[in-house]
Design a protein around this motif. Structure first.
Motif, PDB file in Angstrom:
ATOM      1  N   THR A  23       9.650  -8.933  -2.166  1.00 16.18           N
ATOM      2  CA  THR A  23       9.977  -7.244  -2.295  1.00 16.18           C
ATOM      3  C   THR A  23       9.532  -6.234  -1.608  1.00 16.18           C
ATOM      4  N   PRO A  24      10.013  -4.969  -2.071  1.00 14.11           N
ATOM      5  CA  PRO A  24       9.442  -3.274  -1.386  1.00 14.11           C
ATOM      6  C   PRO A  24       8.168  -3.404  -2.538  1.00 14.11           C
ATOM      7  N   LEU A  25       7.656  -3.813  -3.404  1.00 11.88           N
ATOM      8  CA  LEU A  25       6.254  -3.747  -4.234  1.00 11.88           C
ATOM      9  C   LEU A  25       6.207  -4.950  -3.730  1.00 11.88           C
ATOM     10  N   MET A  26       6.463  -5.664  -3.385  1.00  9.95           N
ATOM     11  CA  MET A  26       5.200  -6.675  -2.441  1.00  9.95           C
ATOM     12  C   MET A  26       4.440  -6.264  -1.369  1.00  9.95           C
ATOM     13  N   LEU A  27       5.736  -6.184  -0.906  1.00 11.89           N
ATOM     14  CA  LEU A  27       5.713  -5.207   0.470  1.00 11.89           C
ATOM     15  C   LEU A  27       3.975  -4.375   0.440  1.00 11.89           C
ATOM     16  N   GLN A  28       4.511  -3.646  -0.386  1.00 10.52           N
ATOM     17  CA  GLN A  28       3.434  -2.209   0.156  1.00 10.52           C
ATOM     18  C   GLN A  28       2.477  -2.745  -1.372  1.00 10.52           C
ATOM     19  N   LYS A  29       2.116  -3.379  -1.496  1.00 10.33           N
ATOM     20  CA  LYS A  29       0.436  -4.164  -1.940  1.00 10.33           C
ATOM     21  C   LYS A  29      -0.121  -4.875  -0.846  1.00 10.33           C
ATOM     22  N   LEU A  30       0.426  -5.758  -0.541  1.00 12.56           N
ATOM     23  CA  LEU A  30       0.063  -6.721   1.139  1.00 12.56           C
ATOM     24  C   LEU A  30       0.046  -5.394   2.266  1.00 12.56           C
ATOM     25  N   LEU A  31       0.437  -4.653   2.216  1.00 12.47           N
ATOM     26  CA  LEU A  31       0.066  -3.675   3.390  1.00 12.47           C
ATOM     27  C   LEU A  31      -1.238  -3.280   2.709  1.00 12.47           C
ATOM     28  N   TYR A  32      -1.457  -3.130   1.791  1.00 14.54           N
ATOM     29  CA  TYR A  32      -2.598  -2.505   1.408  1.00 14.54           C
ATOM     30  C   TYR A  32      -4.061  -3.048   1.142  1.00 14.54           C
ATOM     31  N   PHE A  33      -3.416  -4.666   0.705  1.00 18.84           N
ATOM     32  CA  PHE A  33      -4.835  -5.980   1.229  1.00 18.84           C
ATOM     33  C   PHE A  33      -5.347  -6.109   2.509  1.00 18.84           C
ATOM     34  N   THR A  34      -4.160  -6.022   2.967  1.00 15.70           N
ATOM     35  CA  THR A  34      -4.709  -6.216   4.385  1.00 15.70           C
ATOM     36  C   THR A  34      -5.503  -4.905   5.271  1.00 15.70           C
ATOM     37  N   GLN A  35      -4.955  -3.405   4.925  1.00 11.36           N
ATOM     38  CA  GLN A  35      -5.921  -2.697   5.289  1.00 11.36           C
ATOM     39  C   GLN A  35      -7.250  -2.699   4.670  1.00 11.36           C
ATOM     40  N   GLY A  36      -7.597  -3.823   3.392  1.00 13.95           N
ATOM     41  CA  GLY A  36      -9.020  -3.734   2.816  1.00 13.95           C
ATOM     42  C   GLY A  36      -9.601  -4.473   4.021  1.00 13.95           C
ATOM     43  N   VAL A  37      -8.484  -5.875   4.014  1.00 13.69           N
ATOM     44  CA  VAL A  37      -9.483  -6.972   4.378  1.00 13.69           C
ATOM     45  C   VAL A  37      -9.607  -6.842   6.446  1.00 13.69           C
ATOM     46  N   SER A  38      -8.942  -5.799   6.558  1.00 12.92           N
ATOM     47  CA  SER A  38      -9.159  -5.096   8.158  1.00 12.92           C
ATOM     48  C   SER A  38     -10.608  -4.381   8.413  1.00 12.92           C
ATOM     49  N   PHE A  39     -10.609  -3.846   7.232  1.00 15.72           N
ATOM     50  CA  PHE A  39     -11.454  -3.067   7.233  1.00 15.72           C
ATOM     51  C   PHE A  39     -13.372  -4.162   7.406  1.00 15.72           C
ATOM     52  N   VAL A  40     -13.850  -4.816   6.232  1.00 12.53           N
ATOM     53  CA  VAL A  40     -13.948  -6.082   6.360  1.00 12.53           C
ATOM     54  C   VAL A  40     -14.265  -7.213   7.321  1.00 12.53           C
ATOM     55  N   LEU A  41     -12.928  -7.193   7.801  1.00  7.40           N
ATOM     56  CA  LEU A  41     -13.580  -8.658   8.914  1.00  7.40           C
ATOM     57  C   LEU A  41     -13.618  -7.694  10.460  1.00  7.40           C
ATOM     58  N   ASN A  42     -12.590  -7.178  10.755  1.00  4.20           N
ATOM     59  CA  ASN A  42     -12.616  -6.248  12.277  1.00  4.20           C
ATOM     60  C   ASN A  42     -13.241  -4.704  12.545  1.00  4.20           C
ATOM     61  N   GLY A  43     -13.719  -4.839  11.070  1.00  4.57           N
ATOM     62  CA  GLY A  43     -14.904  -2.916  10.512  1.00  4.57           C
ATOM     63  C   GLY A  43     -13.303  -1.737  11.693  1.00  4.57           C
ATOM     64  N   LYS A  44     -12.225  -1.897  11.438  1.00  4.05           N
ATOM     65  CA  LYS A  44     -11.575  -0.955  11.179  1.00  4.05           C
ATOM     66  C   LYS A  44     -10.526  -1.723  10.903  1.00  4.05           C
ATOM     67  N   SER A  45      -9.197   0.021  10.023  1.00  2.00           N
ATOM     68  CA  SER A  45      -8.577   0.115  10.153  1.00  2.00           C
ATOM     69  C   SER A  45      -7.151  -0.760  10.711  1.00  2.00           C
ATOM     70  N   MET A  46      -6.275  -1.744  10.155  1.00  2.00           N
ATOM     71  CA  MET A  46      -5.446  -2.098  10.705  1.00  2.00           C
ATOM     72  C   MET A  46      -4.141  -1.670  10.934  1.00  2.00           C
ATOM     73  N   PHE A  47      -3.435  -0.355  10.511  1.00  2.00           N
ATOM     74  CA  PHE A  47      -2.682   0.881  10.839  1.00  2.00           C
ATOM     75  C   PHE A  47      -3.444   2.211  10.603  1.00  2.00           C
ATOM     76  N   SER A  48      -1.868   2.779  11.284  1.00  2.00           N
ATOM     77  CA  SER A  48      -3.094   4.471  11.011  1.00  2.00           C
ATOM     78  C   SER A  48      -2.714   5.441   9.728  1.00  2.00           C
ATOM     79  N   GLU A  49      -1.564   4.921   9.242  1.00  2.00           N
ATOM     80  CA  GLU A  49      -0.486   4.757   7.887  1.00  2.00           C
ATOM     81  C   GLU A  49      -1.824   5.389   6.476  1.00  2.00           C
TER      82      GLU A  49
END
Length: 286
Positions: free
Chosen positions: A133-159
């Motif tokens: 759903t749109p609500l679910m997608l928004q939150k998954l994108l946010y969590f993806t950004q957070g985990v990317s900082f942890v694992l890859n040391g950088k943001s996943m996307f620029s937004e």
């Protein structure tokens, strides 16, 4: 003894192998193009600068030339190119067909308000999840950004996301899917990005897989509750009442700092660590 069904299957396989080798579009690609721009076979032929029955022949099994195939592929992957062809050949197409196709182009162009990388991530999430759903997608994108900082040391996307009443929201993504409201996203427009996720590297896919296999097990409303318990959203919402709208930015720095802090306690490099974190947050919420 020749078996007609077997012969047909062999011919089909050879046809597919030839098309793949030469980079020639398939009949399925052409059907996607027609669906994408809400246009029939004859009008599509004319819009692309072909003879009126060219697309009909291709759908019946005739293999396009490389030149014509490249035109079809360009239209399939670029609304700007399709708009150009429609306007070049406007006089050859009935006004009703032109208007319907050009309106579809305008809708598609709105998708390009986000970065290519964001589109890749969304495409991969669509591929991984049974429904989103749109609500679910928004939150998954946010969590993806957070985990990317942890694992890859950088943001996943620029937004950047904003601290809305219902949790972190990427406004451009919201505008893309707002018509679905709380319903699962079933968007034929995203055929244009089919395969886009293949441009993600192994480290990026790993992050999204971890998020899909942990946060992706929960509904959008539950994910919203989790974000409400996290410092990045609550800090950005400081001074706002529960139901008061805001467009305050949740900074990438705040997301990075929070997730690195929680990673030290939970180990976000594993699904188990992420699931334990989620369970603890939801227990605290209760």
């Amino acid at each position: 003894m020749n078996i007609p069904g077997l012969i047909d299957e062999n011919v089909r396989e050879m046809d597919e192998q030839y098309r793949a080798y030469e980079g020639i579009v398939s009949a399925e690609d052409i059907e996607k193009l027609m669906k994408l721009y809400k246009i029939g076979k004859g009008p599509l032929s004319l819009a692309l600068g072909f003879g009126e029955i060219t697309i009909t022949r291709y759908l019946s099994g005739q293999i396009p030339s490389k030149e014509y195939s490249d035109v079809i592929k360009a239209a399939l992957t670029s609304p700007a190119y399709m708009k150009k062809k429609l306007n070049e050949n406007k006089e050859r197409i009935a006004p009703a067909a032109y208007n319907k196709a050009i309106n579809a182009v305008v809708q598609l162009e709105s998708i390009f308000a986000v970065s290519d990388q964001m589109l890749r991530v969304i495409s991969y999430l669509f591929k991984r999840m049974e429904e989103v759903t749109p609500l679910m997608l928004q939150k998954l994108l946010y969590f993806t950004q957070g985990v990317s900082f942890v694992l890859n040391g950088k943001s996943m996307f620029s937004e950047n996301c904003q601290a809305w009443v219902h949790g972190p929201v990427y406004p451009e993504v919201y505008n893309m899917f707002r018509d679905f409201k709380y319903n699962p996203i079933e968007d034929e427009r995203f055929v244009i990005f089919e395969g886009a996720e293949n441009q993600l590297n192994e480290d990026e896919c790993r992050v999204i897989d971890l998020v899909a296999d942990s946060f992706g097990l929960y509904s959008g409303k539950v994910l919203e509750k989790i974000t409400h318990e996290e410092r990045p959203w609550s800090s950005a919402r400081k001074g706002y009442g529960n139901d008061i709208p805001s467009n305050e930015m949740i900074t990438m720095e705040s997301i990075e700092a929070y997730y690195i802090e929680k990673n030290a306690a939970y180990d976000f490099s594993s699904v188990e660590g992420l699931r334990t974190y989620i369970e603890d947050v939801l227990q605290r919420k209760r």
